[in-house]
Design an enzyme around this catalytic site. Structure first.
Site, PDB file in Angstrom:
ATOM      1  N   ASN A  92      41.478  70.240  37.104  1.00  0.00           N
ATOM      2  CA  ASN A  92      41.429  68.943  37.760  1.00  0.00           C
ATOM      3  C   ASN A  92      42.019  69.091  39.151  1.00  0.00           C
ATOM      4  O   ASN A  92      42.811  69.994  39.404  1.00  0.00           O
ATOM      5  CB  ASN A  92      42.228  67.907  36.962  1.00  0.00           C
ATOM      6  CG  ASN A  92      42.014  66.487  37.463  1.00  0.00           C
ATOM      7  OD1 ASN A  92      40.983  66.165  38.048  1.00  0.00           O
ATOM      8  ND2 ASN A  92      42.983  65.629  37.226  1.00  0.00           N
ATOM      9  N   SER A 121      46.586  69.220  44.710  1.00  0.00           N
ATOM     10  CA  SER A 121      46.842  70.315  43.783  1.00  0.00           C
ATOM     11  C   SER A 121      45.676  70.463  42.825  1.00  0.00           C
ATOM     12  O   SER A 121      45.164  69.470  42.303  1.00  0.00           O
ATOM     13  CB  SER A 121      48.090  70.029  42.942  1.00  0.00           C
ATOM     14  OG  SER A 121      49.213  69.770  43.741  1.00  0.00           O
ATOM     15  N   ASP A 130      48.736  65.022  34.614  1.00  0.00           N
ATOM     16  CA  ASP A 130      48.947  65.862  35.804  1.00  0.00           C
ATOM     17  C   ASP A 130      50.144  66.803  35.645  1.00  0.00           C
ATOM     18  O   ASP A 130      50.857  67.073  36.603  1.00  0.00           O
ATOM     19  CB  ASP A 130      49.099  64.987  37.065  1.00  0.00           C
ATOM     20  CG  ASP A 130      47.874  64.140  37.318  1.00  0.00           C
ATOM     21  OD1 ASP A 130      46.757  64.641  37.089  1.00  0.00           O
ATOM     22  OD2 ASP A 130      48.024  62.973  37.723  1.00  0.00           O
TER      23      ASP A 130
END
Length: 178
Positions: A92, A121, A130
């Site tokens: 992701n 990121s 995340d």
């Protein structure tokens, strides 16, 4: 997603985009993928339970012989079962310098904190929001007078460069394994 499609047009790129899925039938990326001659489908999540929606996602991914999943703008939390089935193969991109500002409103949070830089990121997806291992980052200066919108626009430019490069590196490293 468009940046990944563009990168994959290069015959030397180590990954091929074989399928684009969205949970939103009106997502503009579906038409972008179709225009690039990539199969694109919406699997709407509305009015369904998570397990049946993810079963349909899995069937579509397996039917297209997908080996890795690159999330790009998929704004739904995936279940631990789905993540486990694809463990180490879901990437992701997130618009912050993780571990700073997981989740939403990243640009606002960076501005409110008075950060000198922001960025994006690429990370592996795990059960935590995340929280997966960071594979690559790009830094963007926070400029005097920045708004959420102006900072978001610069971070998005960085995302378009970072994600294809990080995916290529990740895929190349995986294919080098014995």
């Amino acid at each position: 997603m468009a940046a990944l499609l563009e990168a994959a047009r290069d015959p030397a790129y180590p990954a091929e985009v074989v399928l684009v899925l969205s949970n939103n039938p009106a997502a503009p990326g579906l038409e972008t993928a179709r225009a690039a001659a990539v199969e694109a489908r919406a699997i709407d999540h509305r009015g369904r339970d998570k397990a049946s929606h993810e079963a349909d996602l899995t069937a579509a991914l397996q039917g297209a012989a997908v080996q890795m999943v690159a999330l790009a703008g998929y704004m739904r939390l995936l279940s631990p079962a789905f993540i486990e089935a694809w463990r180490g193969r879901i990437l992701n991109i997130h618009p912050s310098l993780l571990p700073l500002y997981p989740g939403l409103h990243t640009h606002r949070r960076a501005l409110e904190a008075g950060d000198a830089e922001a960025g994006c990121s690429v990370h592996l997806v795990t059960e935590g929001v995340d929280e997966g291992p960071v594979l690559a980052q790009a830094r963007v200066p926070v400029l005097p007078g920045d708004t959420e919108g102006s900072l978001a626009a610069r971070v998005l430019e960085a995302e378009h460069a970072l994600y294809p490069a990080a995916l290529a590196e990740f895929v190349s490293r995986r294919s080098d394994r014995p």
